[in-house]
Design an enzyme around this catalytic site. Structure first.
Site, PDB file in Angstrom:
ATOM      1  N   HIS A  64     -25.797   3.771 -43.179  1.00  0.00           N
ATOM      2  CA  HIS A  64     -26.874   2.694 -43.252  1.00  0.00           C
ATOM      3  C   HIS A  64     -27.164   2.061 -41.824  1.00  0.00           C
ATOM      4  O   HIS A  64     -26.323   1.964 -41.009  1.00  0.00           O
ATOM      5  CB  HIS A  64     -26.411   1.452 -43.930  1.00  0.00           C
ATOM      6  CG  HIS A  64     -25.818   1.769 -45.479  1.00  0.00           C
ATOM      7  ND1 HIS A  64     -24.490   1.715 -45.460  1.00  0.00           N
ATOM      8  CD2 HIS A  64     -26.616   2.024 -46.601  1.00  0.00           C
ATOM      9  CE1 HIS A  64     -24.374   1.959 -47.007  1.00  0.00           C
ATOM     10  NE2 HIS A  64     -25.533   2.266 -47.272  1.00  0.00           N
ATOM     11  N   HIS A  93     -15.829  -3.353 -48.936  1.00  0.00           N
ATOM     12  CA  HIS A  93     -15.570  -2.342 -49.985  1.00  0.00           C
ATOM     13  C   HIS A  93     -13.945  -2.096 -50.283  1.00  0.00           C
ATOM     14  O   HIS A  93     -13.662  -1.927 -51.455  1.00  0.00           O
ATOM     15  CB  HIS A  93     -16.126  -0.920 -49.637  1.00  0.00           C
ATOM     16  CG  HIS A  93     -17.703  -0.713 -49.755  1.00  0.00           C
ATOM     17  ND1 HIS A  93     -18.274  -0.532 -51.217  1.00  0.00           N
ATOM     18  CD2 HIS A  93     -18.668  -1.102 -49.135  1.00  0.00           C
ATOM     19  CE1 HIS A  93     -19.729  -0.678 -51.238  1.00  0.00           C
ATOM     20  NE2 HIS A  93     -19.918  -0.951 -49.962  1.00  0.00           N
ATOM     21  N   ASP A 122     -28.667  -0.517 -51.960  1.00  0.00           N
ATOM     22  CA  ASP A 122     -27.488  -0.230 -52.711  1.00  0.00           C
ATOM     23  C   ASP A 122     -27.831  -0.478 -54.104  1.00  0.00           C
ATOM     24  O   ASP A 122     -27.153   0.215 -54.932  1.00  0.00           O
ATOM     25  CB  ASP A 122     -26.313  -1.482 -52.396  1.00  0.00           C
ATOM     26  CG  ASP A 122     -25.806  -1.055 -51.029  1.00  0.00           C
ATOM     27  OD1 ASP A 122     -25.665   0.115 -50.325  1.00  0.00           O
ATOM     28  OD2 ASP A 122     -25.063  -2.074 -50.480  1.00  0.00           O
TER      29      ASP A 122
END
Length: 429
Positions: free
Chosen positions: A315, A251, A348
């Site tokens: 997650h 990310h 996602d």
């Protein structure tokens, strides 16, 4: 990868220190964000344009995006449509509905649910335009019935992101990013009318702004940089584990947390080798290299579950022979992905539940984003005279112990006849 083993000296203290790390509480970031909020409060649009030039390196004249987006290439537009339909269907099944019952005294009590009229949604931009986040947030607001859905995202806004916003139901889009976007939606500026509640993930600055502005505006949760914790036993495939860890590490904020908690020495060692091998071929390696994954060798599944609940991961993937048993004992994860064929990426992008989830340990008290968070809950109470009389003894007891005579009097007076010409009250019989 940083490795912690249950049989090594100082394991408990090292584990506690690693678990304590959180991107949600950073004193330096908080102080910078206070300055950003003050600037937006005092200078409005001028501050927003200044911050766009300073942080995003973009000169913005018009904050609101008014041009219509182009339809993306067929494969991407089909993916956006697929995700939107799945998320909308999941949200419709999650909507809260009005209900009514009778209490023990015969009074009618219940709740009604109304959409929040004006909501604000932050969509991260930065190193990657998160088109999927638009679907995972705006769609819920639309299904809930929100009339005004404001989206803010850093400039320049990607066309696919703009297209997704249109498909999902956004009514206004502004090219404003970071903590200043949260401040603008919370406080209002010349161009952006304030909202009632703000939703959506973001970096540490966005999360700090949400924390600091809570009370002036509603917020959904504390959702900062991405996290993944994989619980694995001997049956797990290290290739899959490593690939999923790298997916969350890419990310790019440098604050992501990526953990493997396993009962298998082999899986731990082979996952470490796979991380090195697979990362070499990835295009965003410069972002991945900012993150140090953590591998924990647990004594058994019981200890692995306890560590997971302490972490409260955004997650959580389960790759064990006893996934259903483990799932029942997990109490803090934002979302759980069961088995080797359920990588986090399906959550996602397309599965259905929103991928906006709590991070930094906030999963211990926050849930992930759901459609009912776009609804206002109102209690509704209606008593008959009979039900009020049956309630009176309890009312008098509470009023006496709390010393609130006027409270009780407001009920007692309803059991008295209207005053006659003498001015004296009668008693209803």
């Amino acid at each position: 990868m940083k490795v912690l083993r249950h049989d090594q000296p100082g394991f408990e203290s090292q584990l506690a220190n690693s678990l304590r790390a959180s991107s949600l509480l950073d004193a330096q970031i908080e102080e910078r964000v206070r300055g950003i909020i003050t600037a937006v409060r005092e200078r409005g649009d001028d501050a927003l344009r200044e911050f766009a030039e300073r942080f995003d390196k973009v000169r913005v004249e018009q904050l609101r995006v008014t041009e219509k987006p182009r339809r993306p290439e067929a494969r991407l537009s089909a993916a956006i449509t697929t995700a939107h339909r799945n998320v909308a269907a999941f949200a419709k099944n999650s909507l809260r509905k009005d209900w009514r019952m009778r209490n023990r005294q015969g009074g009618a009590v219940g709740e009604k649910f109304d959409p929040i009229t004006r909501v604000g949604i932050y969509v991260p931009g930065g190193t990657a335009p998160l088109v999927s986040t638009v679907i995972m947030t705006v769609t819920l607001a639309k299904v809930a019935g929100c009339k005004e859905i404001v989206v803010c995202s850093p400039p320049p806004i990607n066309n696919a992101l703009l297209y997704a916003a249109k498909i999902a139901g956004a009514t206004e889009v502004y090219q404003v990013g970071g903590a200043q976007a949260v401040a603008a939606m919370a406080l209002g500026t010349g161009s952006i009318q304030r909202v009632a509640k703000i939703y959506g993930p973001g970096n540490a600055y966005v999360t700090a702004a949400k924390r600091l502005l809570f009370g002036e505006v509603g917020i959904d949760m504390l959702s900062g940089p991405s996290e993944l914790l994989v619980v694995a036993d001997e049956s797990a495939d290290p290739r899959f584990v490593a690939a999923d860890m790298l997916a969350q590490a890419e990310h790019g904020s440098g604050y992501e947390r990526v953990w493997l908690v396993t009962t298998s020495r082999r899986v731990l060692a082979e996952t470490q080798a796979e991380l090195d091998r697979q990362s070499a071929a990835l295009t965003r390696r410069e972002f991945i290299d900012k993150i140090e994954p953590v591998g924990v060798l647990a004594k058994n599944l019981k200890q692995a579950i306890a560590i997971t609940n302490q972490f409260a991961p955004e997650h959580c993937e389960l790759m064990t022979k006893k996934n259903r048993q483990v799932l029942r004992q997990l109490t803090t994860a934002g979302a759980v992905f069961l088995g080797p064929w359920t990588p986090t990426v399906v959550g996602d992008y397309v599965a259905g539940p929103s991928h906006a989830l709590p991070t930094g340990g906030a999963g211990a008290w926050f849930a992930g984003l759901t459609v009912d968070q776009f609804q206002r809950r109102t209690s509704v109470i209606e008593l008959s005279r009979s039900a009020l009389l049956k309630s009176l003894p309890a009312l008098e007891s509470f009023g006496a112990v709390e010393g609130l005579g006027a409270h009780v009097r407001s009920a007692q007076i309803r059991n008295e006849k209207p005053r006659g010409r003498s001015g004296r009250p009668g008693v209803c019989v």
